[in-house]
Scaffold this motif. Sequence first.
Motif, PDB file in Angstrom:
ATOM      1  N   MET A  62       6.841   9.395   3.320  1.00 40.35           N
ATOM      2  CA  MET A  62       5.958   9.349   2.801  1.00 40.35           C
ATOM      3  C   MET A  62       5.180  10.614   3.715  1.00 40.35           C
ATOM      4  SD  MET A  62       2.191   7.589   2.339  1.00 40.35           S
ATOM      5  CE  MET A  62       2.298   6.825   4.461  1.00 40.35           C
ATOM      6  N   GLY A  89       1.199   3.741  -2.977  1.00 37.15           N
ATOM      7  CA  GLY A  89       0.173   5.456  -2.816  1.00 37.15           C
ATOM      8  C   GLY A  89      -1.290   5.631  -2.165  1.00 37.15           C
ATOM      9  N   LYS A 143       1.118  -0.799   0.313  1.00 40.80           N
ATOM     10  CA  LYS A 143      -0.400  -0.086   0.029  1.00 40.80           C
ATOM     11  C   LYS A 143       0.915   1.089  -0.269  1.00 40.80           C
ATOM     12  CE  LYS A 143      -2.424  -1.475   3.432  1.00 40.80           C
ATOM     13  NZ  LYS A 143      -3.518  -1.286   4.381  1.00 40.80           N
ATOM     14  N   SER A 202      -2.411  11.642   7.082  1.00 44.06           N
ATOM     15  CA  SER A 202      -3.862  12.806   7.826  1.00 44.06           C
ATOM     16  C   SER A 202      -2.952  14.011   8.816  1.00 44.06           C
ATOM     17  CB  SER A 202      -4.803  12.170   8.646  1.00 44.06           C
ATOM     18  OG  SER A 202      -5.622  12.930   8.581  1.00 44.06           O
ATOM     19  N   ASP A 215       1.308  13.015  10.908  1.00 43.77           N
ATOM     20  CA  ASP A 215       0.013  11.537  10.982  1.00 43.77           C
ATOM     21  C   ASP A 215       0.209  10.444  12.135  1.00 43.77           C
ATOM     22  OD1 ASP A 215      -1.129   9.580  10.537  1.00 43.77           O
ATOM     23  OD2 ASP A 215      -1.140  10.304   8.520  1.00 43.77           O
ATOM     24  N   THR A 233      -8.353  -0.073   4.570  1.00 42.81           N
ATOM     25  CA  THR A 233      -8.398   0.924   3.906  1.00 42.81           C
ATOM     26  C   THR A 233      -9.075   1.960   4.600  1.00 42.81           C
ATOM     27  OG1 THR A 233     -10.174   0.111   2.834  1.00 42.81           O
ATOM     28  CG2 THR A 233      -8.671  -0.243   1.791  1.00 42.81           C
ATOM     29  N   ASP A 234      -8.592   3.209   3.984  1.00 45.75           N
ATOM     30  CA  ASP A 234      -9.594   4.259   4.877  1.00 45.75           C
ATOM     31  C   ASP A 234     -11.133   3.790   4.677  1.00 45.75           C
ATOM     32  OD1 ASP A 234      -7.000   5.450   5.412  1.00 45.75           O
ATOM     33  OD2 ASP A 234      -6.591   6.898   4.046  1.00 45.75           O
ATOM     34  N   GLU A 272      -3.330   7.371   2.251  1.00 48.77           N
ATOM     35  CA  GLU A 272      -3.148   9.666   1.903  1.00 48.77           C
ATOM     36  C   GLU A 272      -2.464   9.830   3.272  1.00 48.77           C
ATOM     37  OE1 GLU A 272      -2.918  11.244   0.269  1.00 48.77           O
ATOM     38  OE2 GLU A 272      -2.820   9.745  -1.190  1.00 48.77           O
TER      39      GLU A 272
END
Length: 509
Positions: free
Chosen positions: A329, A199, A195, A204, A244, A469-470, A202
């Motif tokens: 990242m 990319g 993952k 936060s 994050d 996953t988000d 993401e």
Amino acid sequence: MRDNYVDSYRLPPEEYVHRRHYIDAVLQGERQRFETRLPTKDGSIRFAEVTYIPHIGEYGDVLGYFTLYQDITERRKAEQALQETNENLEQRVRERTHALSVVNKELRKENTIRALMEDELRQAKSDAEAANFGKTRFLAAASHDLLQPLNAARLFTSALAQQSHSEATNQLVENLDGSLKAAEELITAILDISKLDAGALEPSLTHFSLEGLFQTLDTEFSALAKGKDLRFDTVSCKQVVYSDQALLRRVMQNFLSNAMRYTGSGRVLLGARRVGNQLRLEVWDTGVGIPENKLLEVFEEFKRIDNPKHSQVKGLGLGLAITDRIARMLGHQLNVRSWPSRGTVFSITLPLGDPSKAQKQRPEKRGWIRSKGLNGIKVLVIDNEPKILEGMSALLNGWSCEVVTVLSAAEALHQLQVQQWIPDIVLADYHLGETDTGIMALKELATLDGQDEGAEYFSPAVVITADRTDEVRDEIEAAGAQLLTKPVKPAALRAMINKIIATIRAEKE
């Protein structure tokens, strides 16, 4: 120069022919001017401008003419030189123009080739991104099937470990659980790296205080350090940073896990150090250390340092690879320093945050401390895998819970109605079929007695899933449920149930 000329001579016939029309014209009374070559004694080439002036008599008749000679050799030579220069320049211009034409042609050819190569590169990049995305989607979809049997196996081994056995059997159970745990860590790490590379994660970024993170890490790793007879110290830090929270916690967990794993005796230290307008979080240990020429290799996948002391430690070599990807990242700087046989320090440097934008952390409710255990707690388990239900039932019964297991929400409503049984908490798998989800099940169970009027979902509930996953996380959060990832760690499940029940009891009191 005069001595070099021939002063008097008769015109040669060819020269007379050349001058005849000028002579005729001057004898008609017209002044004439022309250029010619002068004869010289040494045979050199000289040029003269000749002028014929008519001699007009008293009565207007032409008596003859006067001849004037002006040496223009130098002027002619200059003109010739200029002409030659012009001719050479024109030739050079033609040659340069031709050369430029050839170069332009080659450039156009190269531009065409470059354009084709760029098209191919764009297509290759697009294909690679599509393949990467497809790989991520495949792994995300396959993770459920990959982790399901592991989840069931760990539930069974946890239930088995709660029973009394001989020392040899206990050792077998412990070995089995360790092997399952290693397989779980490997699959989870591979999914995470996939993952990160694709990319799909993401970050936060928020402004938050490190106080809560440090307290959580201290609690989490104190027990592990105690089990290894290590001294674990945490230097309190209340600085606000910009990062994050979840991913930074993952980085620090990997640092601490690595330190605990490779430190046989001594101390592990967690602290922070301010560097200008940044903060460097550090984890020190007194472990085996890393040779200087191997420092960068520790961030590579499946890389283990070729050292007898390292080979005695179990590990997959993926934790620091994940840490490196997370740091890149987030735009944070990683660093490692080490002294063989003396210890290592891993650090990550991140920007300071704005205290005025930091969210205040909610204190833990005291009901967690006054928990009365899980004895008699009614737990409804919904999962479409019978083996998972068997393993969960065995585990929860071992904790003295009352358990009802069902394959779907419809079966749950039927069983609860028949048995006149209302659960205190629901454990639901997220994927219950091709289209059904645990969130849908919680929505159907919202009509059960004891739920608030108008409630959209059953509460309290824990949704268990292998999908990290988000989108799934946000969906579970929107339903007011707690998220637990597969494979289920019995200790984490028990702690979550205990905390939920303790909170409910505290609110009732």
